[in-house]
Design a protein around this motif. Structure first.
Motif, PDB file in Angstrom:
ATOM      1  N   LEU A 165      -7.358  -3.875  -2.122  1.00 23.38           N
ATOM      2  CA  LEU A 165      -7.612  -2.593  -1.460  1.00 23.38           C
ATOM      3  C   LEU A 165      -6.982  -2.553  -0.074  1.00 23.38           C
ATOM      4  O   LEU A 165      -6.383  -1.553   0.327  1.00 23.38           O
ATOM      5  N   ALA A 173      -6.438   4.149  -1.321  1.00 18.80           N
ATOM      6  CA  ALA A 173      -5.928   2.795  -1.142  1.00 18.80           C
ATOM      7  C   ALA A 173      -4.541   2.643  -1.762  1.00 18.80           C
ATOM      8  O   ALA A 173      -3.679   1.946  -1.219  1.00 18.80           O
ATOM      9  N   GLU A 197      -1.218   1.827   4.491  1.00 19.87           N
ATOM     10  CA  GLU A 197      -1.786   0.482   4.540  1.00 19.87           C
ATOM     11  C   GLU A 197      -1.540  -0.069   5.936  1.00 19.87           C
ATOM     12  O   GLU A 197      -0.435   0.041   6.471  1.00 19.87           O
TER      13      GLU A 197
END
Length: 425
Positions: free
Chosen positions: A47, A226, A231
C-alpha cells in the motif's frame, strides 16, 4: 489520539490529488544498493511503497520485507504473491520476507523484543554500501505503525543508515494539515510500476473489503487511491534532543510560552489545581525556558527543574537567577534522575513531556517518580490533547498509563478540548 476506523475516509482520494501543495514536493530520485522495508503487517509495504519496490526490482536492487506483527500463513502467502507481482524474487534463497512474529496490535508493549529484532536485521552482513531503510510513518493513525516506525528510525540512525518513512492510513484517516509537506518526497511511478502495484494489491484477498468478504479492512476507494494516487516517502522528524536544542538555540521562546493564551491559561489552571498552598521539595521534568518553573517557585521551599536541552537550561537558569530556592539542571530522564535515593519529594510536575517517551521509557519515568515520592506526595501531569508525527504516544495515553502503572489515586482532574491535567496522590 482519536481512534482510527479503517472504513471511514476523512479526505476523499480526489481531494488528495487536487492539493496545490504537490507543486512544491520534490521527486524521490535516490538509487540505493539495497532496500530493507519494515512493515507492521503484510500489505502495509505494498500500500505504501509498492511502486518503489517495483522500481527497485526493475533496476535489479535487492529488497527484503520485514513483517513485525504475527499473522497466519495465508497472509504471508498473499505477501509472497504480491511481491512476485512487483517483480521481486520470492525463492527461499532470496529470503524476501522476514516475519518477526510479534503480537499484532501490541508492538508498543514488546519494544525490547522489537528493538532486538530490528538490530539483528540491520546488523546482518551486507555488501551494499548504500542501503535504504523504509518503515511506516510515525504519524500514521495505527499504533503498530507508529511504534515500528519510531524504533526503526532510532536503530537506523544509530547505525548511520538512510531511513525514510511511508504513510498508509494517512490517506484514509488524515487531512492535508496532517502532512509534514517540507519532508515529503514523491516516488514518481510509470505506467508499468502502477500496473504492478495494482496487481500486487489484488493479492491481499483476505484484507480487501468486498461483498464476498465484508470483514475486510481495505475499502475499495482506499485501495484504488493506493494504486492510482501519488506514492510518497517522508523524511523522519529530527531526533527529539537535537530538535529541542536547535529550537531553544535559535529562538528565545520557541513555543511562545510567554505570550500564547493557551500557554498562559494552562499555567494558570496548573497553579490553581495544586491542592496544597505550599510544598517542601518539588521536581519539574522538562522545564524548557522556565515559565512554569517561575510559577512553581512561589509555592515550593525547594524546586529542582530539569531539561535535556542545554540552551533551555541556560535560559531557565537566567530566568530564575533571583530565586535561591530553585536549581536548574541539564538532565536526560529516565537515565538520570534529580532526586537522590535518600531524599524524597513532595511534588513532581510532568508537563508537555510524556508524548516524546516510548512506553518503556515512560514506564521507567513512572517508576522513578513513584519511588521518589514521600508519603502523601503528589504528581501533576498536564498534556495537550492534540497529535504530532514525532509523538511516541498521545497525552491521554500517557495519563492512562501513569494511572495504571503507578496506582496513585486522582485528587484533581481537569479535561477540556485543548489539554488534560491530573493531580495524583
Amino acid at each position: 489520539m482519536v481512534s482510527f476506523d479503517p472504513r471511514t475516509a476523512v479526505t476523499a482520494p480526489e481531494a488528495w490529488e487536487a492539493l496545490e501543495q504537490w507543486s512544491g514536493v520534490p521527486a524521490f530520485d535516490e538509487q540505493p544498493d539495497e532496500l530493507i522495508v519494515f512493515s507492521a503487517h503484510p500489505d502495509d509495504e505494498t500500500l505504501g511503497v509498492g511502486g518503489l519496490l517495483a522500481r527497485a526490482a526493475g533496476a535489479g536492487i535487492p529488497a527484503r520485507v520485514v513483517v513485525a506483527a504475527a499473522c497466519d500463513d495465508g497472509r504471508l502467502d498473499e505477501l509472497d504473491a504480491a511481491l512476485a507481482s512487483l517483480g521481486l524474487p520470492t525463492t527461499p534463497a532470496a529470503q524476501p520476507v522476514v516475519p518477526l512474529g510479534l503480537p499484532d496490535g501490541a508492538l508498543k508493549h514488546h519494544t525490547a523484543d522489537l528493538r532486538a529484532a530490528i538490530a539483528e536485521i540491520l546488523d546482518a552482513p551486507s555488501e551494499a554500501r548504500n542501503r535504504l531503510v523504509l518503515a511506516p510513518w510515525t504519524g500514521d493513525r495505527h499504533g503498530d505503525h507508529r511504534t515500528l516506525g519510531r524504533e526503526v528510525v532510532a536503530a537506523a540512525r544509530e547505525r548511520g543508515l538512510r531511513i525514510l518513512l511511508y504513510p498508509v492510513w494517512l490517506w484514509q484517516w488524515g487531512t492535508p494539515a496532517d502532512v509534514p509537506w517540507r519532508r515529503v518526497r514523491e516516488v514518481v511511478l510509470d505506467a508499468g510500476g502502477r500496473s504492478s502495484k495494482r496487481t500486487a494489491l489484488a493479492a491481499f484477498a483476505s484484507q480487501l473489503r468486498t461483498s464476498q468478504n465484508p470483514g475486510g479492512v481495505l475499502e475499495p476507494g482506499f485501495v484504488a487511491r493506493a494504486a492510482d494516487g501519488r506514492e510518497v516517502v517522508i523524511e523522519p522528524p529530527e531526533p527529539a534532543d537535537q530538535h529541542f536544542e536547535r529550537m531553544h538555540h535559535e529562538r528565545d521562546d520557541p513555543w511562545r510560552v510567554r505570550t500564547r493564551w493557551y500557554e498562559r491559561r494552562r499555567r494558570a489552571v496548573l497553579a490553581a489545581s495544586l491542592p496544597r498552598e505550599r510544598y517542601g521539595r518539588a521536581v519539574e521534568l522538562g522545564c524548557s525556558i522556565g515559565e512554569t518553573t517561575l510559577v512553581l517557585a512561589d509555592r515550593c521551599d525547594e524546586l529542582i527543574a530539569v531539561d535535556g536541552s542545554g540552551s533551555a537550561v541556560e535560559a531557565a537558569a537566567e530566568r530564575l537567577r533571583d530565586r535561591p530556592n530553585v536549581v536548574v539542571e541539564r538532565m536526560r530522564v529516565p537515565q538520570e534522575w534529580p532526586v537522590a535515593a535518600d531524599h524524597g519529594t513532595d511534588l513532581v510536575i510532568v508537563s508537555e513531556l510524556a508524548y516524546y517517551l516510548a512506553e518503556d521509557e515512560w514506564d521507567a519515568v513512572i517508576d522513578r517518580i513513584v519511588g521518589s515520592l514521600v508519603p502523601g506526595g503528589e504528581v501533576l501531569l498536564c498534556h495537550w490533547t492534540g497529535d504530532s508525527d514525532d509523538f511516541a504516544q498521545s497525552g491521554e495515553a500517557a495519563h492512562d498509563r501513569f494511572r495504571e502503572r503507578s496506582r496513585l489515586r486522582p485528587a484533581v482532574v481537569h479535561r477540556d478540548e485543548e489539554f488534560v491535567l491530573e493531580v495524583l496522590r
